[in-house]
Design a protein around this motif. Structure first.
Motif, mmCIF file in Angstrom:
data_model
loop_
_atom_site.group_PDB
_atom_site.id
_atom_site.type_symbol
_atom_site.label_atom_id
_atom_site.label_comp_id
_atom_site.label_asym_id
_atom_site.label_seq_id
_atom_site.Cartn_x
_atom_site.Cartn_y
_atom_site.Cartn_z
ATOM 1 N N LEU A 306 0.840 -1.198 0.000
ATOM 2 C CA LEU A 306 0.000 0.000 0.000
ATOM 3 C C LEU A 306 0.876 1.250 0.000
ATOM 4 N N SER A 307 0.364 2.329 -0.549
ATOM 5 C CA SER A 307 1.073 3.610 -0.507
ATOM 6 C C SER A 307 0.379 4.587 0.432
ATOM 7 N N HIS A 308 -0.365 4.035 1.395
ATOM 8 C CA HIS A 308 -1.098 4.867 2.360
ATOM 9 C C HIS A 308 -1.363 4.041 3.618
ATOM 10 N N PRO A 309 -1.587 4.695 4.759
ATOM 11 C CA PRO A 309 -1.964 3.940 5.960
ATOM 12 C C PRO A 309 -3.364 3.368 5.813
ATOM 13 N N VAL A 310 -3.670 2.349 6.582
ATOM 14 C CA VAL A 310 -4.987 1.710 6.500
ATOM 15 C C VAL A 310 -6.033 2.602 7.176
ATOM 16 N N PRO A 311 -7.135 2.900 6.502
ATOM 17 C CA PRO A 311 -8.168 3.760 7.077
ATOM 18 C C PRO A 311 -8.710 3.211 8.401
ATOM 19 N N GLY A 312 -9.021 4.136 9.307
ATOM 20 C CA GLY A 312 -9.629 3.754 10.575
ATOM 21 C C GLY A 312 -8.655 3.352 11.657
ATOM 22 N N THR A 313 -7.352 3.414 11.359
ATOM 23 C CA THR A 313 -6.344 3.001 12.345
ATOM 24 C C THR A 313 -5.544 4.176 12.902
ATOM 25 N N SER A 373 -11.144 -5.429 2.029
ATOM 26 C CA SER A 373 -11.983 -4.248 1.810
ATOM 27 C C SER A 373 -11.660 -3.119 2.785
ATOM 28 N N LEU A 374 -10.984 -3.455 3.878
ATOM 29 C CA LEU A 374 -10.638 -2.439 4.884
ATOM 30 C C LEU A 374 -9.332 -1.718 4.563
ATOM 31 N N LEU A 375 -8.589 -2.212 3.590
ATOM 32 C CA LEU A 375 -7.247 -1.690 3.336
ATOM 33 C C LEU A 375 -7.218 -0.437 2.481
ATOM 34 N N GLY A 376 -8.278 -0.150 1.736
ATOM 35 C CA GLY A 376 -8.223 0.936 0.771
ATOM 36 C C GLY A 376 -7.546 0.461 -0.504
#
Length: 444
Positions: A306-313, A373-376
């Motif tokens: 991923l090139s971004h942090p995981v949403p919601g964390t 689905s949680l990873l973006g």
């Protein structure tokens, strides 16, 4: 190689390297062999080029992913409980001098479709959005009971015999609702299914207590987990170094090795080419003993860049997230493991996320969708389905001690239990991790 040894260890996976190190420290003469040319076996860490060679043969890694050498991607990613038995083994053997660890940022659980922080203490329970006001108080009382419980101090038992009382009954004593029970059992006690509910409560209470003690193990921890810099591939090599220091002999790249047995099926040693090494017993992973193991299931893992942090964390650079079985309509939990450049496993501004679970259907990859689905947005994804094997026997008769395959969990608690069980079967005695003040040794 034509020598007599106390033990021959086959495979350089983490479990085999831990046992090799422990046996060498105990004074056993150990020969450690691997059919591969590299350390780690199933628990190796690979760079980006190696990942493409293994999973996408013929393809070239996109340039935007960065340099291959900046990646250390674990094939079996697992965090380490800060006060768990693996840490105690690391300190007991002094392997910590070969390694450097860093705290993991967060521990999360999926609840009603939302990602929430796992409350591990009574005061965290009171602030958690997972529960309403009255349920928070009940959960806080339950967690407080677990934190202060001591098997050696009857004043902490409340007259309850946790060796006979089931976990279900203990939950009822505190009036906890099913959603609270769900995240406590799966995200704190780290059970993989709900079978523990009908078993004695003591082991689960001790697991909850371990989670809390791990949170308190070092100042500033925001989760109970730690993880080695440069990935888990460093651990097998560190234990291999330990074994070598204590006289262990290593031989890699021996694809033609073959275990030798007598007429009664008892292991005598290992043949490699024209050479034969004899031993009192043989230790190894299931790939070396196909006729002495049984397939118990499959694990599916997706390794994602991923090139971004995981949403919601909260933009966590590393975390474990558990999706309890009931939350995703399954019989087994789904695990999400994430790490990044802070642990030196990826380039800057890159996250490595893993989603894993026990296979239940004929479409294993689809079973990961709830976690994926949680990873973006996912820049690159590698999927692997692995058979899990267990030994048919305990090894005491045929002198063949075989480790279990790695499960779907994203933590080491189940795996280190297998190592300690094997050590006791091999040596006839449990590994005493309490005979010395490990905390003082660790601080030193």
């Amino acid at each position: 190689m034509d020598e007599d040894y106390d033990a021959i260890v086959l495979g350089t996976g983490l479990k085999e390297c831990i046992l090799s190190g422990l046996l060498s420290v105990e004074g056993y003469k150990v020969l450690h062999m691997d059919k591969n040319s590299y350390y780690g076996g199933e628990s190796a860490s690979l760079n980006l080029n190696q990942m493409f060679e293994r999973f996408k043969s013929g393809e070239t890694p996109p340039k935007e992913l960065g340099a291959s050498r900046d990646y250390n991607i674990d094939l079996v990613p697992k965090f380490i409980m800060a006060n768990g038995n693996l840490v105690k083994v690391l300190i007991h053997t002094d392997v910590t001098k070969y390694l450097e660890f860093k705290a993991v940022d967060g521990s999360f659980v999926l609840n009603k479709g939302r990602v929430e922080k796992v409350p591990a203490t009574d005061w965290e329970a009171l602030r958690s959005p997972l529960m309403g006001l009255f349920e928070k108080r009940r959960a806080a009382k339950f967690l407080s009971y677990c934190q202060q419980y001591s098997p050696k101090d009857s004043t902490t038992w409340r007259s309850w015999d946790l060796d006979t009382m089931t976990m279900y009954v203990l939950y009822q004593q505190f009036g906890l609702d099913p959603m609270t029970i769900d995240f406590i059992g799966h995200a704190i006690a780290l059970h993989r299914d709900d079978q523990y509910m009908v078993r004695p409560a003591k082991p689960t209470v001790m697991k909850i207590k371990l989670y809390y003690e791990s949170m308190m193990r070092y100042d500033g921890l925001t989760s109970p987990y730690i993880y080695p810099l440069y990935g888990l591939g460093e651990l097998p090599q560190a234990f291999a170094r330990l074994s070598a220091v204590h006289g262990g002999t290593y031989m890699l790249d021996r694809p033609d090795l073959e275990v030798q047995y007598d007429d009664n099926g008892v292991a005598l040693g290992v043949k490699c080419g024209e050479e034969v090494a004899k031993a009192k017993f043989v230790v190894g992973d299931p790939t070396y003993f196909r006729d002495r193991v049984i397939k118990t299931g499959k694990v599916v893992r997706a390794m994602c860049i991923l090139s971004h942090p995981v949403p919601g964390t909260g933009d966590a650079s590393s975390f474990q997230m558990i999706l309890p079985q009931k939350q995703v309509g399954r019989h087994s939990d789904v695990y999400v493991f994430c790490c990044s450049a802070t642990h030196n496993v990826a380039p800057k501004n890159t996250w490595i996320a893993f989603v894993s679970t026990t296979v239940e259907t004929a479409s294993p990859a689809d079973e990961l969708n709830a976690g994926l689905s949680l990873l973006g947005h996912i820049d690159e994804k590698f999927v692997e389905v692995v058979d899990v094997f267990e030994p048919l026997d305990d090894g005491k008769t045929d002198k063949v001690f075989i480790s279990k395959g790695y499960d779907a969990t994203s933590h080491f608690e189940t795996e280190i239990d297998d190592v300690l069980n094997m050590y006791e079967r091999i040596t006839g005695k449990p590994l005493d991790l309490d005979k010395e003040d490990l905390s003082k040794r660790q601080e030193a």
